[in-house]
Enzyme design. Structure first.
Site, mmCIF file in Angstrom:
data_model
loop_
_atom_site.group_PDB
_atom_site.id
_atom_site.type_symbol
_atom_site.label_atom_id
_atom_site.label_comp_id
_atom_site.label_asym_id
_atom_site.label_seq_id
_atom_site.Cartn_x
_atom_site.Cartn_y
_atom_site.Cartn_z
ATOM 1 N N HIS A 22 0.792 -1.233 0.000
ATOM 2 C CA HIS A 22 0.000 0.000 0.000
ATOM 3 C C HIS A 22 0.825 1.284 0.000
ATOM 4 O O HIS A 22 0.275 2.365 -0.142
ATOM 5 C CB HIS A 22 -0.980 0.023 1.178
ATOM 6 C CG HIS A 22 -0.341 0.453 2.470
ATOM 7 N ND1 HIS A 22 0.379 -0.403 3.251
ATOM 8 C CD2 HIS A 22 -0.300 1.656 3.096
ATOM 9 C CE1 HIS A 22 0.835 0.246 4.313
ATOM 10 N NE2 HIS A 22 0.437 1.496 4.247
HETATM 11 C C1 UD1 Z 1 -2.080 5.726 5.910
HETATM 12 C C2 UD1 Z 1 -0.844 6.262 6.624
HETATM 13 C C3 UD1 Z 1 0.219 5.156 6.739
HETATM 14 C C4 UD1 Z 1 -0.372 3.842 7.269
HETATM 15 C C5 UD1 Z 1 -1.604 3.468 6.452
HETATM 16 C C6 UD1 Z 1 -2.263 2.194 6.936
HETATM 17 C C7 UD1 Z 1 -0.347 8.663 6.238
HETATM 18 C C8 UD1 Z 1 0.502 9.612 5.490
HETATM 19 N N1 UD1 Z 1 -0.233 7.356 5.885
HETATM 20 O O1 UD1 Z 1 -1.731 5.443 4.563
HETATM 21 O O2 UD1 Z 1 1.232 5.610 7.620
HETATM 22 O O3 UD1 Z 1 0.610 2.821 7.141
HETATM 23 O O4 UD1 Z 1 -2.532 4.552 6.541
HETATM 24 O O5 UD1 Z 1 -3.344 1.839 6.131
HETATM 25 O O6 UD1 Z 1 -1.079 9.071 7.125
HETATM 26 N N2 UD1 Z 1 -8.868 5.186 1.182
HETATM 27 C C9 UD1 Z 1 -10.132 4.628 1.089
HETATM 28 N N3 UD1 Z 1 -10.775 4.312 2.233
HETATM 29 C C10 UD1 Z 1 -10.234 4.528 3.465
HETATM 30 C C11 UD1 Z 1 -8.955 5.119 3.544
HETATM 31 C C12 UD1 Z 1 -8.284 5.440 2.406
HETATM 32 O O7 UD1 Z 1 -10.648 4.388 0.020
HETATM 33 O O8 UD1 Z 1 -10.880 4.204 4.471
HETATM 34 C C13 UD1 Z 1 -8.129 5.482 -0.063
HETATM 35 C C14 UD1 Z 1 -8.279 6.888 -0.552
HETATM 36 O O9 UD1 Z 1 -8.319 6.845 -1.936
HETATM 37 C C15 UD1 Z 1 -6.990 7.574 -0.117
HETATM 38 C C16 UD1 Z 1 -6.002 6.433 -0.159
HETATM 39 O O10 UD1 Z 1 -6.760 5.260 0.173
HETATM 40 O O11 UD1 Z 1 -6.630 8.626 -0.927
HETATM 41 C C17 UD1 Z 1 -4.879 6.597 0.811
HETATM 42 O O12 UD1 Z 1 -5.376 6.820 2.131
HETATM 43 P P1 UD1 Z 1 -4.527 7.706 3.167
HETATM 44 O O13 UD1 Z 1 -5.230 7.782 4.443
HETATM 45 O O14 UD1 Z 1 -4.098 8.958 2.510
HETATM 46 O O15 UD1 Z 1 -3.183 6.899 3.320
HETATM 47 P P2 UD1 Z 1 -2.883 5.346 3.455
HETATM 48 O O16 UD1 Z 1 -2.195 4.902 2.217
HETATM 49 O O17 UD1 Z 1 -4.020 4.552 3.937
#
Ligand code: UD1
Length: 362
Positions: free
Chosen positions: A207
């Site tokens: 991820h």
């Molecule tokens: C975040 C954390 C990372 C952690 C990870 C665990 C930051 C910078 N990163 O990364 O440290 O290891 O969580 O999962 O804070 N999305 C969904 N549904 C959700 C959440 C996210 O669809 O419930 C999608 C969205 O398109 C979003 C992307 O996933 O843009 C990334 O989510 P984001 O919270 O930005 O970062 P993670 O990659 O999950």
């Protein structure tokens, strides 16, 4: 004592579980604020229900967005919450955008901040988590380090006076759930279609932006997983699903079988049932280590260097640059015979954290 925990993303909910349980046995007040950084039921709700965490007292509903929008959104939304609650400690967890925003909002209101999992470093400044960790450690008043290595990093940055070795709360939760899984207290995990839980399989997750956001790199990494000689159960994070869809990359081919993320007990059971783990997650590297499975980490470095000792974890940043047989030999290497000791503590870190917060209260 009143402690306000700020959480928002999946790994923080795992760490919150033992902390909330440790507070439940005391007269202290524990307020839970969920930023809403993770909002999918698979990444959030199932962790509250599955790990017995009380419902959040406040939900900020921030959701997805750019780093600036996500961090700034939490920062703005925290002011009235902190004004109303006025806790003795604001407790922030790990290294996400919610961690940094929670810490910053508290220090700006002169509220004491404690950082759980302080002192971890990848020394890779491309990672958003690395900025979040460093800035949070330098802003916080009490640095709760999980390992001796983390204590050394904090000392190197001049932060010894605020640092204490607390142990790793992930051990508390991982070992508790391992024992419950072994005792048959949880239903069998729902593995991706095509995975036979009784035959050898590898468990995989991917991820991190550095692995998912370039279509060429993502395609090459998935090709490497698809070419392995045993089935690979890929628990697909929403970021991976979104990027693969965007670039027309198929997550189901060859050995690769993609499915939804698992709740925590399902994940623990799936690791225990596997022949090994392939991942870029920080938490999963350590869970594999604690559950006696080899881990292959698709990154050039790890914060959890203790897992590398004796070959329990191995870093392979570019599996597509290896021959198919060399890659398979690494991913499917046998479990080492070396004794790992207890580098992450004895599974009582959460109680220790509560004591430390009491002792260092101003
Ligand atoms: C975040 C954390 C990372 C952690 C990870 C665990 C930051 C910078 N990163 O990364 O440290 O290891 O969580 O999962 O804070 N999305 C969904 N549904 C959700 C959440 C996210 O669809 O419930 C999608 C969205 O398109 C979003 C992307 O996933 O843009 C990334 O989510 P984001 O919270 O930005 O970062 P993670 O990659 O999950």
């Amino acid at each position: 004592m009143k402690v306000l925990s700020v959480v928002g993303a999946r790994p923080q909910l795992v760490k919150l579980a033992p902390i909330a349980a440790a507070f439940a046995g005391t007269g202290h007040q524990h307020v839970i604020v969920h930023t809403g950084q993770h909002y999918d039921a698979d990444l959030s709700d199932v962790f509250f229900s599955g790990l017995g965490i009380p419902d959040p007292d406040v939900h900020l509903g921030i959701g997805s967005g750019s780093h600036g929008a996500q961090t700034g959104g939490v920062l703005t939304a925290m002011d009235p919450v902190l004004e109303a609650e006025r806790p003795d400690w604001v407790l922030v967890y790990g290294d996400t955008n919610s961690t940094l925003a929670g810490a910053l909002s508290a220090v700006k209101m002169h509220l004491p901040v404690a950082h759980l999992e302080a002192g971890l470093r990848s020394f890779n400044r491309r990672m958003p988590e690395e900025h979040n960790r460093i800035l949070t450690d330098h802003a916080a008043d009490l640095l709760l380090a999980p390992t001796q290595e983390a204590m050394r990093h904090l000392a190197g940055e001049g932060l010894s006076a605020r640092s204490v070795l607390a142990g790793d709360v992930m051990v508390d939760v991982c070992l508790r759930i391992r024992d419950a899984v072994t005792a048959g207290e949880h239903p069998k995990p729902v593995l991706p279609d095509g995975i036979d839980p009784d035959a050898p399989y590898l468990l995989a997750t991917l991820h991190r932006p550095d692995n998912t956001d370039s279509p060429e790199r993502l395609a090459a990494l998935l090709d490497s997983l698809a070419a392995l000689p045993v089935p690979v159960a890929l628990l697909a994070h929403p970021r991976l699903v979104a990027r693969a869809e965007e670039h027309g990359i198929d997550l189901n081919r060859g050995s690769l079988h993609a499915g939804r993320p698992l709740p925590y007990a399902g994940l623990v059971a799936a690791v225990m049932g596997s022949a090994g783990v392939v991942t870029d997650s920080g938490g999963l590297q350590k869970e594999a280590f604690l559950l006696d499975r080899v881990c292959t980490t698709i990154r050039p470095e790890t914060e959890w260097v203790e897992t590398l000792e004796g070959g329990w974890n191995q870093l392979v940043p570019d599996p597509h640059q290896l021959s198919a047989s060399a890659w398979a030999d690494i991913a499917l290497r046998p479990t080492p015979a070396t004794d790992r000791g207890l580098p992450y503590g004895d599974g009582k870190a959460a109680e220790h954290v509560v004591e430390l917060l009491e002792r260092h209260r101003r």
